[in-house]
Design a protein around this motif. Structure first.
Motif, PDB file in Angstrom:
ATOM      1  N   ALA A 276       0.852  -1.192   0.000  1.00 24.38           N
ATOM      2  CA  ALA A 276       0.000   0.000   0.000  1.00 24.38           C
ATOM      3  C   ALA A 276       0.886   1.239   0.000  1.00 24.38           C
ATOM      4  O   ALA A 276       2.043   1.179   0.426  1.00 24.38           O
ATOM      5  N   ALA A 277       0.317   2.343  -0.462  1.00 27.31           N
ATOM      6  CA  ALA A 277       1.048   3.609  -0.478  1.00 27.31           C
ATOM      7  C   ALA A 277       0.087   4.755  -0.247  1.00 27.31           C
ATOM      8  O   ALA A 277      -1.111   4.659  -0.551  1.00 27.31           O
TER       9      ALA A 277
ATOM     10  N   GLU B  89      -2.362  -2.944  -3.172  1.00 29.05           N
ATOM     11  CA  GLU B  89      -2.215  -4.163  -3.943  1.00 29.05           C
ATOM     12  C   GLU B  89      -3.551  -4.894  -3.918  1.00 29.05           C
ATOM     13  O   GLU B  89      -4.273  -4.842  -2.915  1.00 29.05           O
ATOM     14  N   ASP B  90      -3.892  -5.565  -4.983  1.00 34.15           N
ATOM     15  CA  ASP B  90      -5.238  -6.127  -5.118  1.00 34.15           C
ATOM     16  C   ASP B  90      -5.630  -7.051  -3.973  1.00 34.15           C
ATOM     17  O   ASP B  90      -6.769  -7.045  -3.516  1.00 34.15           O
ATOM     18  N   SER B  91      -4.707  -7.867  -3.501  1.00 34.39           N
ATOM     19  CA  SER B  91      -5.064  -8.875  -2.508  1.00 34.39           C
ATOM     20  C   SER B  91      -5.379  -8.277  -1.134  1.00 34.39           C
ATOM     21  O   SER B  91      -5.940  -8.977  -0.277  1.00 34.39           O
ATOM     22  N   VAL B  92      -5.041  -7.007  -0.921  1.00 32.27           N
ATOM     23  CA  VAL B  92      -5.304  -6.403   0.393  1.00 32.27           C
ATOM     24  C   VAL B  92      -6.418  -5.369   0.340  1.00 32.27           C
ATOM     25  O   VAL B  92      -6.819  -4.842   1.380  1.00 32.27           O
TER      26      VAL B  92
ATOM     27  N   GLY C  40      -9.752  -3.598   0.587  1.00 29.88           N
ATOM     28  CA  GLY C  40     -10.907  -3.906   1.421  1.00 29.88           C
ATOM     29  C   GLY C  40     -10.546  -4.470   2.788  1.00 29.88           C
ATOM     30  O   GLY C  40     -11.405  -4.566   3.667  1.00 29.88           O
ATOM     31  N   ARG C  41      -9.309  -4.863   2.964  1.00 32.43           N
ATOM     32  CA  ARG C  41      -8.858  -5.413   4.258  1.00 32.43           C
ATOM     33  C   ARG C  41      -7.848  -4.516   4.951  1.00 32.43           C
ATOM     34  O   ARG C  41      -7.849  -4.403   6.177  1.00 32.43           O
TER      35      ARG C  41
END
Length: 114
Positions: free
Chosen positions: A48-49, A59-62, A64-65
């Motif tokens: 993330a940034a 990053e897509d996998s994170v 929403g979390r």
């Protein structure tokens, strides 16, 4: 620029953690800040940034979390990690991009058990 990350630990799947990274310098508010992670045997990857103006990227996998945020008064950037998964296990590194270059802090270990 010196960066100090903290907040890692051992948690169970579904739990939350908040990482913090404190940066040096009187112009912290001008830095673009980010979090990266490196799992055993894998390349370091972007997580993330947050830009100096507050725009965020994930990053897509994170998505929403995880939530990245910053408190310029405290020279600190945070990574709130919810609904953690075993695949989030890694050493997490704080990163700063400034006019004088890119800087890395020491990592903090996050381990998520299933």
């Amino acid at each position: 620029v010196q960066l100090q990350a903290s907040g890692g630990g051992l948690v169970q799947a579904g739990d939350s953690l908040r990482l913090a990274c404190v940066g040096s310098g009187r112009t912290f508010s001008n830095y673009n800040m980010g979090w990266f992670r490196q799992a055993p045997g894998k390349e370091r990857e972007f997580v993330a940034a947050i830009t100096w103006s507050g725009t965020t990227y994930y990053e897509d996998s994170v998505k929403g979390r995880f939530t990245i945020s910053r408190d310029n008064a405290k020279n600190t950037v945070y990574l709130q990690m919810n609904s953690l998964k075993p695949e989030d296990t890694a050493v997490y590194y704080c990163n700063a991009v400034t006019l004088s270059g890119r800087y890395w802090g020491r990592g903090t270990q996050v381990t998520v058990s299933s």
